[in-house]
Enzyme design. Structure first.
Site, PDB file in Angstrom:
ATOM      1  N   GLU A 114       0.826  -1.204   0.000  1.00 24.32           N
ATOM      2  CA  GLU A 114       0.000   0.000   0.000  1.00 24.32           C
ATOM      3  C   GLU A 114       0.861   1.255   0.000  1.00 24.32           C
ATOM      4  O   GLU A 114       1.734   1.422   0.864  1.00 24.32           O
ATOM      5  CB  GLU A 114      -0.919   0.004   1.224  1.00 24.32           C
ATOM      6  CG  GLU A 114      -1.863   1.194   1.272  1.00 24.32           C
ATOM      7  CD  GLU A 114      -2.777   1.162   2.484  1.00 24.32           C
ATOM      8  OE1 GLU A 114      -3.184   2.244   2.940  1.00 24.32           O
ATOM      9  OE2 GLU A 114      -3.076   0.059   2.986  1.00 24.32           O
ATOM     10  N   LYS A 156      -6.304  -0.279  12.278  1.00 24.20           N
ATOM     11  CA  LYS A 156      -5.739  -0.754  11.009  1.00 24.20           C
ATOM     12  C   LYS A 156      -4.524   0.082  10.638  1.00 24.20           C
ATOM     13  O   LYS A 156      -3.524  -0.432  10.129  1.00 24.20           O
ATOM     14  CB  LYS A 156      -6.802  -0.685   9.918  1.00 24.20           C
ATOM     15  CG  LYS A 156      -6.384  -1.349   8.601  1.00 24.20           C
ATOM     16  CD  LYS A 156      -5.755  -0.387   7.619  1.00 24.20           C
ATOM     17  CE  LYS A 156      -5.441  -1.066   6.297  1.00 24.20           C
ATOM     18  NZ  LYS A 156      -4.755  -0.183   5.344  1.00 24.20           N
ATOM     19  N   ASP A 179       4.831 -14.031  12.103  1.00 29.20           N
ATOM     20  CA  ASP A 179       3.446 -14.396  11.808  1.00 29.20           C
ATOM     21  C   ASP A 179       2.543 -13.188  12.033  1.00 29.20           C
ATOM     22  O   ASP A 179       2.031 -12.966  13.127  1.00 29.20           O
ATOM     23  CB  ASP A 179       3.026 -15.563  12.711  1.00 29.20           C
ATOM     24  CG  ASP A 179       1.656 -16.112  12.354  1.00 29.20           C
ATOM     25  OD1 ASP A 179       0.931 -15.453  11.589  1.00 29.20           O
ATOM     26  OD2 ASP A 179       1.316 -17.201  12.844  1.00 29.20           O
ATOM     27  N   HIS A 186      -1.513  10.312   0.063  1.00 32.47           N
ATOM     28  CA  HIS A 186      -1.776   8.939  -0.363  1.00 32.47           C
ATOM     29  C   HIS A 186      -2.052   8.870  -1.859  1.00 32.47           C
ATOM     30  O   HIS A 186      -1.554   7.981  -2.550  1.00 32.47           O
ATOM     31  CB  HIS A 186      -2.964   8.369   0.413  1.00 32.47           C
ATOM     32  CG  HIS A 186      -3.326   6.973   0.019  1.00 32.47           C
ATOM     33  ND1 HIS A 186      -2.650   5.874   0.496  1.00 32.47           N
ATOM     34  CD2 HIS A 186      -4.276   6.501  -0.819  1.00 32.47           C
ATOM     35  CE1 HIS A 186      -3.179   4.787  -0.017  1.00 32.47           C
ATOM     36  NE2 HIS A 186      -4.174   5.132  -0.816  1.00 32.47           N
TER      37      HIS A 186
END
Length: 742
Positions: A83, A267, A283, A381
Site C-alpha cells: 500500500e 488498522k 506471523d 496517499h
C-alpha cells in the site's frame, strides 16, 4: 546512523538507495548484493518445502523507513507492504518525532500462553483445586517435553486456571501454561507442550481432554510505546500546532467511543506493525489476531493507542498491545528475505524487535492522525497511489512525472487514464522535438580478452537493450539513466567530465553540439557493468537519438567509429566488439582493427542460451589492465592461450551456423578454463557456471571482461531448467530478444 546521513532516500534510484545504506553500514555487503541483483529473495524450491501445492513465489515491495529513534537508538525499519504512503508516513513521522527525543518502548517479555481445555467436568472447582495442587508436577512435565527451551533460559514458568459455563450448561476447565520461548516465535514449542500435558491434565481433573493449543492473545508479552511531541513541532502551513494537537486528541476520543472508527484507527497502527512483521518473517496474522482481541478485551472494541495533552501542553501518545515475535526459528532460517529484513533492523533480541514494531505502529498512527486532522489522508496517499498506477500501466520514464501530476489534477487515477495521458504527452513531446535512438547489447560466446590481442571473438546481440530519448532544452544538459541509478546535469562550459557524463560530453563535442541544451533519458533492460556491452549501447543509443534530433544523417560506420572512441574513454583499451554489436546488431565473428576480417554471421535461429547477471560489477578497464600486466610477464604462455581461444572462436562460428550446439558448448567450457587460467573468473561466476551445467547446460562460461558480471549458458532442451536454477539461486536472467527481462 544519523538523520542527516540518511535523508532524501526517496529521491534516489533503487540502486543508489541500496548503495547509500551499504555505505552507511546499515546493510551487510552480502545483503546489499542480494538486493542489488533484484532477485527473488525466496527461491521457488525453498517455498515448495515451506507450504503445500506451491506454484510460484508472490512478490511484495520491500522498503525501509530510516531514522526511527527508539530508546535512544536509531533504526532503519524494514517494511514489506504493497500500500502506498505507509513507508513514507513512518519515515516522515520518524523525522518529526526525533524532535521530542524519539519513542520509548518496553516489552514485558517473551511469554506465550498455551491452553489445555478439559470438558465433561461435573465439579469444576474441585478440578481446579486438584490441578492447582499438581502445579509443580505439571511444570516439571512441561519442561521435560522441551528441554532445549529450558536450556536456552526459557521454558514453562507458571500455570493459570479458569472455569467457564458453556452455552449448553456444561462446565469446562482451562489450564493456561505460560511459556517463555526466548527469541523464538514459539508456536510449535507451545503446541508440543500443551499436547504433551493434556493426558495428565485429563487424568488429574477427571474430565475429558478437549482443545490443546497456543493462544494468539499474547497478553503476557505486552509492548508499550510512548512518545512526547513538542507542540512547536506540530504546526503546518495552514494549521496551528494547537489545532493539530487537539484534533489528534479528539480523534482518539472518537475511536474509543465508536468501534467503526476504532477499526480503521487500529488498522493504521497495524499498517506499520504488519509491514515489519512480514519483512522479518514473523506471523503477522497471529499478531493481528492478538492485537484486535486485546482491543476488544473491555466492554467494546477500542483504540489501541491513546493521545492526550500533557501538563506542558505537548502532545503525548501511548500504544499498548501484545507483540510476541521471534528472530530465530526454522521459517526464518529458510527465508532469505526474512534474514535480510532482520539484518537491516539491527535487532539482537525478540524483545527488541517487538519494541521496534510497537514504535513503528505508534509512528504510523501519529502520521495518519496528523494527516486526518489537517490536510486529509488523500493528499499524500493519492500522489503515491498515482505513481503506483502509472508504474503498473508501464508509463515510460520520460513522461512518468507528468502523467502522475495530470492524474492527480483530474482525480482520475486509473490505468486506462495513465495510458491515455502517456500517449497524449508523448505525442506532444514528439511534436516539440523529442527523438529516440536504440542500440543492442552483446554476449560473447568465445574470445574474451584474446580479442584485445587481435584474435577472433564470436558474439551475439542483445536486441533493443538500450533506448535513449533526447529533447532540446533552454540550456545545460540533464542526463538520467534511472535503471542504472545515473543522474547528472551540467552547463555547456563545464570542465572535462568522467563516467557517463564524460561519454555524453565527448559525443556532443564530436557532433559539434556542445553548446546545445539537452535532456537525455536513457532506459535499459540490461544491467550496467555486467559484461553485456551496456556502455557501448549507451553511447550508440545517444548518438542515434542526437542524429535523429538534429538530422545529421550519420552512417552506421560513423556511429560505430564514434562509439569506439567512447569505449576508449570508458575502458581504456577496448577490443571494439561491444560498439560493433551495439551499432550493427548482428551475430559476428570479429577481429580488432580489421573490418575486412570481421564478418556478420547468418544464423537461422537464436541459439538456446541463458544469460544470467551475477549482480557483482565487472570493471572492464581493470580486468583488461590486469591481463595486460600478466601478458607482459608471460607473453609466450599468454599468446599460446590466445591462439587456442582464437581457433575456438573461428570453429565456434561454424558450429553456431550449423546448429552444432554440443560442439559449441564443449568449446565454451574449454574457453572458460582458459579464462579462469588468466585470472578473470571469480568464485561467484564459477558457482553460477556450475549451477548452469548441473541443470543441463552443455556449455557455460563467463561473458565479457570478467571479475564479476555475467555468464552465458548454452542449453539445448534445457533452457527452462537452467533459467529456473539460476533464478532460484538469486541471479537475474537477461533475455536476448527484445522481450522484457525475467
Amino acid at each position: 546512523m544519523t538523520d542527516t546521513a540518511l535523508s532524501g532516500l526517496y529521491r534516489l534510484s533503487v540502486r543508489d538507495r541500496i548503495e547509500a545504506l551499504a555505505n552507511a553500514g546499515c546493510l551487510r555487503p552480502e545483503d546489499a548484493g542480494v538486493l542489488l541483483r533484484g532477485a527473488p529473495l525466496l527461491p521457488v524450491a525453498t517455498a515448495d518445502r515451506m507450504i503445500e501445492n506451491v506454484i510460484g513465489v508472490f512478490g511484495l515491495p520491500f522498503g525501509v523507513a530510516p531514522n526511527l529513534r527508539v530508546n535512544g537508538k536509531d533504526y532503519l525499519v524494514p517494511m514489506v507492504v504493497e500500500e502506498p504512503s505507509i513507508v513514507a508516513a513512518v519515515a516522515g513521522a520518524a523525522k518529526l518525532l526525533r524532535r521530542g527525543g524519539g519513542i520509548a518502548a518496553t516489552s514485558t517479555g517473551n511469554v506465550l500462553t498455551g491452553q489445555i481445555q478439559v470438558i465433561d467436568i461435573d465439579d469444576p472447582d474441585r478440578a481446579v483445586q486438584t490441578l492447582y495442587a499438581a502445579r509443580d508436577e505439571l511444570l516439571q512435565l512441561a519442561n521435560s517435553l522441551q528441554p532445549g527451551m529450558q536450556a536456552r533460559g526459557g521454558g514453562a514458568r507458571e500455570l493459570e486456571y479458569f472455569k467457564f459455563r458453556l452455552p449448553n450448561g456444561h462446565w469446562t476447565v482451562v489450564v493456561h501454561v505460560l511459556i517463555d520461548t526466548c527469541d523464538a516465535m514459539g508456536a510449535n514449542t507451545v503446541n508440543t507442550i500443551c499436547e504433551g500435558l493434556a493426558p495428565r491434565v485429563e487424568a488429574l481433573s477427571g474430565g475429558k481432554s478437549g482443545i490443546s493449543i497456543l493462544s494468539n492473545l499474547a497478553d503476557k508479552a505486552l509492548v508499550r510505546a510512548q512518545v512526547t511531541v513538542p507542540l512547536a513541532a506540530l504546526g503546518g502551513r495552514d494549521y496551528t500546532p494547537e489545532a493539530i494537537r487537539d484534533g489528534i486528541v479528539q480523534a482518539t476520543a472518537f475511536a474509543n467511543a465508536d468501534p467503526y472508527r476504532a477499526a480503521t484507527h487500529n488498522k493504521g497502527i497495524m499498517n506499520g506493525i504488519d509491514a515489519v512483521a512480514i519483512a522479518t518473517g514473523n506471523d503477522w496474522r497471529a499478531i493481528e489476531a492478538g492485537a484486535h482481541a486485546f482491543a476488544a478485551r473491555r466492554d467494546h472494541y477500542r483504540a489501541l493507542s491513546n493521545w492526550v495533552v500533557d501538563a506542558d501542553g505537548n502532545l503525548a501518545g501511548e500504544l499498548v498491545l501484545p507483540l510476541k515475535v521471534g528472530i530465530v526459528g526454522g521459517s526464518l532460517l529458510a527465508n532469505p528475505g526474512a534474514r535480510t529484513g532482520l539484518a537491516i533492523s539491527g535487532v539482537e533480541t525478540a524483545a527488541e524487535l517487538a519494541c521496534l514494531m510497537g514504535a513503528t505502529g505508534l509512528a504510523q498512527n501519529f502520521a495518519a492522525l496528523r494527516a486526518l486532522v489537517s490536510t486529509g489522508i488523500q493528499a499524500g496517499h493519492m500522489k503515491l497511489h498515482a505513481r503506483s498506477v502509472a508504474a503498473s500501466a508501464a508509463v515510460p520514464d520520460a513522461v512518468f512525472d507528468q502523467v502522475v501530476a495530470a492524474m492527480i489534477d483530474t482525480g482520475d487515477i486509473k490505468q486506462d487514464q495513465a495510458r491515455a495521458l502517456s500517449a497524449k504527452i508523448s505525442r506532444v513531446q514528439h511534436a516539440e522535438g523529442r527523438a529516440k535512438g536504440t542500440a543492442c547489447g552483446k554476449v560473447i560466446l568465445l574470445g574474451e580478452h584474446a580479442a584485445v590481442y587481435d584474435r577472433h571473438v564470436l558474439a551475439l546481440p542483445v536486441a533493443s537493450a538500450v533506448t535513449a530519448g533526447v529533447q532540446k532544452t533552454a540550456a545545460g544538459v540533464v542526463l538520467r539513466a534511472p535503471d542504472w541509478g545515473i543522474a547528472h546535469s551540467w552547463q555547456a562550459d563545464a570542465a572535462s567530465l568522467s563516467g557517463a557524463a564524460g561519454i555524453v560530453q565527448l559525443i556532443m563535442r564530436e557532433l559539434g553540439v556542445s553548446a546545445l541544451g539537452l535532456e537525455i533519458i536513457v532506459r535499459s533492460r540490461i544491467p550496467v557493468a555486467m559484461g553485456l556491452g551496456a556502455s557501448a549501447a549507451f553511447a550508440v543509443a545517444i548518438i542515434r537519438a542526437l542524429d535523429e534530433l538534429l538530422g545529421l544523417g550519420q552512417s552506421d560506420v560513423a556511429i560505430n567509429r564514434l562509439a569506439f572512441r567512447c569505449e576508449s574513454v570508458a575502458h581504456g583499451t577496448p577490443s571494439g566488439i561491444d560498439n560493433n554489436v551495439a551499432t550493427f546488431g548482428e551475430a559476428v565473428l570479429f577481429v580488432k582493427g580489421k573490418r575486412s576480417g570481421t564478418r556478420p554471421l547468418e544464423i537461422t535461429e537464436m541459439p538456446p542460451l541463458i544469460v544470467a547477471a551475477s549482480g557483482t560489477p565487472g570493471m572492464t578497464k581493470e580486468m583488461v589492465s590486469g591481463v595486460r600486466r600478466r601478458y607482459e610477464r608471460h607473453k609466450d604462455l599468454y599468446n599460446t592461450i590466445f591462439d587456442e581461444i582464437d581457433e575456438m572462436a573461428v570453429a565456434g562460428a561454424v558450429a553456431l551456423q550449423h546448429g552444432d550446439y554440443e560442439k559449441l558448448g564443449a568449446m565454451m567450457n574449454i574457453c572458460q578454463g582458459f579464462l579462469n587460467a588468466i585470472e578473470v573468473s571469480t568464485p561467484e561466476l564459477e558457482q553460477m557456471i556450475a549451477i548452469a551445467r548441473s541443470a543441463g547446460a552443455c556449455g557455460a562460461k563467463l561473458t565479457g571482461a570478467g571479475g564479476g558480471g555475467s555468464i552465458v549458458a548454452l542449453c539445448p532442451g534445457k533452457v527452462d531448467d537452467v533459467g529456473a536454477a539460476l533464478s532460484q539461486a538469486g541471479y537475474r536472467i537477461i533475455s536476448l530478444s527484445g522481450d522484457q527481462q525475467q
